[in-house]
Write a protein that holds these residues in place. Structure first.
Motif, short mmCIF file in Angstrom:
data_model
loop_
_atom_site.label_atom_id
_atom_site.label_comp_id
_atom_site.label_asym_id
_atom_site.label_seq_id
_atom_site.Cartn_x
_atom_site.Cartn_y
_atom_site.Cartn_z
N PRO A 96 46.03 77.82 21.77
CA PRO A 96 46.14 76.15 22.50
C PRO A 96 44.40 75.73 21.62
CG PRO A 96 45.03 78.01 24.37
CD PRO A 96 45.68 78.29 23.36
N SER A 97 44.20 76.34 21.81
CA SER A 97 42.42 75.89 21.15
C SER A 97 41.95 74.97 20.12
CB SER A 97 40.91 76.25 20.87
OG SER A 97 41.32 77.79 20.23
N HIS A 98 42.97 75.32 19.27
CA HIS A 98 43.17 74.46 17.95
C HIS A 98 44.27 73.37 17.97
CE1 HIS A 98 41.02 78.30 16.24
NE2 HIS A 98 42.08 78.61 15.95
N PHE A 99 45.10 73.27 18.97
CA PHE A 99 45.53 71.55 19.49
C PHE A 99 44.85 71.31 19.94
CE2 PHE A 99 49.31 75.69 19.56
CZ PHE A 99 49.66 74.85 18.39
N LEU A 100 43.74 70.99 21.03
CA LEU A 100 43.38 69.89 22.24
C LEU A 100 41.74 69.47 20.53
CD1 LEU A 100 42.06 69.28 23.96
CD2 LEU A 100 40.09 71.16 23.97
N LEU A 101 41.46 70.23 19.83
CA LEU A 101 40.68 70.37 18.53
C LEU A 101 40.93 68.89 17.85
CD1 LEU A 101 38.13 73.03 18.18
CD2 LEU A 101 38.01 71.37 20.11
N GLN A 102 42.61 69.13 17.91
CA GLN A 102 43.19 68.15 16.80
C GLN A 102 44.04 66.85 17.75
OE1 GLN A 102 46.41 69.99 13.99
NE2 GLN A 102 46.20 71.86 14.94
N GLN A 103 43.14 66.99 19.01
CA GLN A 103 44.58 66.20 19.91
C GLN A 103 46.19 66.41 19.99
OE1 GLN A 103 42.29 63.49 22.38
NE2 GLN A 103 41.49 65.79 21.78
N LEU A 104 46.29 67.54 19.68
CA LEU A 104 47.83 67.40 20.15
C LEU A 104 48.40 68.14 21.25
CD1 LEU A 104 50.12 69.72 17.40
CD2 LEU A 104 50.67 70.26 19.46
N ASP A 105 49.70 67.59 21.69
CA ASP A 105 50.24 67.74 23.27
C ASP A 105 50.05 69.67 23.09
OD1 ASP A 105 51.27 68.79 25.61
OD2 ASP A 105 52.87 66.43 25.23
N TYR A 106 49.21 70.39 23.58
CA TYR A 106 49.55 72.14 23.69
C TYR A 106 50.68 72.61 24.58
CZ TYR A 106 46.10 72.16 26.98
OH TYR A 106 45.39 71.74 28.10
N LEU A 107 50.93 70.98 25.90
CA LEU A 107 52.09 72.18 26.45
C LEU A 107 53.77 71.29 26.54
CD1 LEU A 107 50.50 71.80 29.75
CD2 LEU A 107 50.30 73.30 28.51
N THR A 108 53.35 70.56 25.51
CA THR A 108 54.92 69.70 24.80
C THR A 108 54.98 70.64 24.11
OG1 THR A 108 54.50 67.67 25.85
CG2 THR A 108 55.88 68.07 24.31
N PHE A 109 53.89 71.42 23.00
CA PHE A 109 53.98 71.99 21.72
C PHE A 109 54.82 73.38 22.39
CE2 PHE A 109 52.93 76.00 19.46
CZ PHE A 109 53.15 74.73 17.76
N ILE A 110 55.00 74.08 23.68
CA ILE A 110 55.47 74.95 24.52
C ILE A 110 56.91 74.56 24.39
CG2 ILE A 110 55.80 76.90 25.74
CD1 ILE A 110 53.33 76.34 26.09
N ASP A 111 57.10 73.27 24.51
CA ASP A 111 58.85 73.35 25.26
C ASP A 111 59.44 72.97 23.84
OD1 ASP A 111 58.43 72.32 27.84
OD2 ASP A 111 57.54 70.71 27.41
N HIS A 112 58.53 72.58 22.62
CA HIS A 112 59.75 72.33 21.20
C HIS A 112 59.58 74.01 20.75
CE1 HIS A 112 59.57 67.78 21.30
NE2 HIS A 112 57.98 68.33 21.44
#
Length: 350
Positions: free
Chosen positions: A218-234
C-alpha cells in the motif's frame, strides 16, 4: 475467510557486512529472536540462496528449508525484484540499472535481458523445490519514461510497449505455470505495472495468463494518491503476496507527488516504518482477511527517519497485532437451523 500468516520480514533491506546480517544463520536467528515467523529471501546474494543450485538440486533446497525451519521460521517467498527489473529496461535507464547485472553481462543489454529471464525462471523452479506457491518480483519498464508525456505519446505506443513486455514475460510465466507457482508483481512506480489499469493492460497482453498476480504494497499507492483499500475490492483475487510498508504524503505549496527531485527525507511522499505513517493497516488486514487472501504479511522496511534496527524490532509486534483470526461463525448462528420451507413461506406471507 483465511487468517493471514505472519509476521514475516523481507531480508533485502537488512543484509550487511557485519554479524548477524552477513549470514543466513545469523539473519534467521536475529529474525526469530524478534518474533518473526517467516522470511522473504532475495535471490541476488549466493550466500543467502544459490539460485543456480536451488534450481538443480532438491537436496540443496531440502537442506536450505531445513536450516530455516530449524530456527522456527518458514520461507514466505523468494524475491527476484532486481532480476525481474532487468527483464525490461528502457535505454533511458540502461546505465543505472546495469549496476544490478553481473559483470559477465554488463554493458550488453541483450545478454543482460537473457540472463534476467533465465534467472527468474530458475527462481520458479527453486520455489517449487522449496514448496512455495508464490514468488515476488518486478515487471521492469519500457514505458515509464512516457508516464507524464510531453510531447504526447504517439498512437499505438502503449499497446506496443505492453505487447513487448508480455512477449518477454510469457516464457517465464509458462515456466512458472509448469512449476505451479504464481508470479506476484509488486505494483510499483517506476515499473510498467504501477497501478490497477497498467496491471490490467499487462494481464490482457498475456492473454489473461493465470500466473499473472500481484504483490500488494500500500505504500506505493498512497504516494500515488490511489485508493489502496478500494484497490483490494477490485483485485483481491490477484493478491498472492503482501508487503507491510508504511508511507506518508504531505504536499506543500512547493511540491507534491513528484517531489521536486528532493532527497527522501525532504519529499512530500516518504516511506516510514510500520505504524509511523498514514496507511490504514486495520482496514487493509480486514479486507484481505474478509476476501480470504492466503498471504504472508511480510514487513518491508524503508524509513527516512527511523533506524532499521528499531524498525525491525517494532515490525513483528505491529504485524502480529493486526493479524485477524478469521471467524468461522456469524454472530447470529444461534438463531439458525435447518431450512423449513413451510416456515419460510409463512414469513413471506405466502
Amino acid at each position: 475467510m483465511k487468517t493471514i500468516k505472519g509476521p514475516g520480514i523481507f531480508l533485502a533491506q537488512f543484509v550487511g557486512s557485519e554479524a548477524p546480517y552477513n549470514s543466513l544463520d545469523g539473519l534467521c536467528q536475529w529474525a526469530a529472536g524478534l518474533g518473526y515467523k517467516g522470511i522473504q529471501i532475495p535471490t541476488s546474494d549466493k550466500w543467502l540462496i544459490d539460485i543456480d543450485k536451488a534450481a538443480e538440486s532438491q537436496d540443496y533446497c531440502d537442506e536450505l528449508k531445513g536450516k530455516v525451519n530449524s530456527f522456527g521460521l518458514e520461507i514466505t517467498e523468494l524475491s527476484t525484484h532486481l532480476q525481474g527489473q532487468l527483464v525490461a529496461v528502457n535505454l533511458a535507464y540502461d546505465v543505472m540499472f546495469d549496476n544490478f547485472a553481473p559483470l559477465a553481462v554488463k554493458n550488453n543489454p541483450k545478454a543482460r535481458t537473457e540472463w534476467a529471464v533465465e534467472t527468474v525462471k530458475k527462481a520458479g523452479t527453486a520455489s517449487r523445490r522449496l514448496g512455495l506457491t508464490a514468488h515476488a518480483t518486478f515487471s521492469g519498464a519500457l514505458l515509464w519514461h512516457t508516464m507524464y508525456p510531453w510531447p504526447q505519446r504517439p498512437p499505438g505506443l502503449v499497446q506496443a510497449g505492453f505487447d513487448e513486455l508480455a512477449k518477454r514475460w510469457l516464457p517465464i510465466l509458462n515456466h512458472f505455470e509448469d512449476n505451479g507457482v504464481d508470479v506476484c508483481y509488486e505494483i510499483h512506480p517506476g515499473e510498467d505495472l504501477h497501478d490497477g489499469i497498467s496491471f490490467e493492460r499487462f494481464l490482457a497482453a498475456t492473454g489473461n495468463h493465470k500466473r499473472v498476480n500481484m504483490l500488494y504494497d500500500p505504500s506505493h499507492f498512497l504516494l500515488q494518491q490511489l485508493d489502496y483499500l478500494t484497490f483490494i475490492d477490485h483485485y483481491h483475487s490477484y493478491i498472492k503476496a503482501f508487503h507491510v510498508k508504511d508511507a506518508e504524503f504531505n504536499p506543500t505549496g512547493k511540491q507534491g507527488v513528484y517531489g521536486g527531485y528532493a532527497d527522501w527525507a525532504d519529499r512530500a511522499g516518504r516511506f516510514r516504518s510500520p505504524g509511523d505513517g498514514q496507511i490504514d493497516f486495520k482496514g487493509i488486514f480486514s479486507k484481505l482477511t474478509q476476501y480470504g487472501c492466503d498471504v504472508w504479511a511480510v514487513m518491508e522496511w524503508e524509513c527516512c527517519i527511523k533506524s532499521p534496527e528499531q524498525g525491525a524490532r517494532e515490525g513483528a509486534p505491529f504485524i502480529k497485532s493486526h493479524i485477524i483470526e478469521a471467524t468461522q461463525k456469524t454472530f447470529d448462528d444461534f438463531a439458525g437451523g435447518a431450512v423449513d420451507r413451510e416456515k419460510i413461506n409463512k414469513i413471506l406471507g405466502l
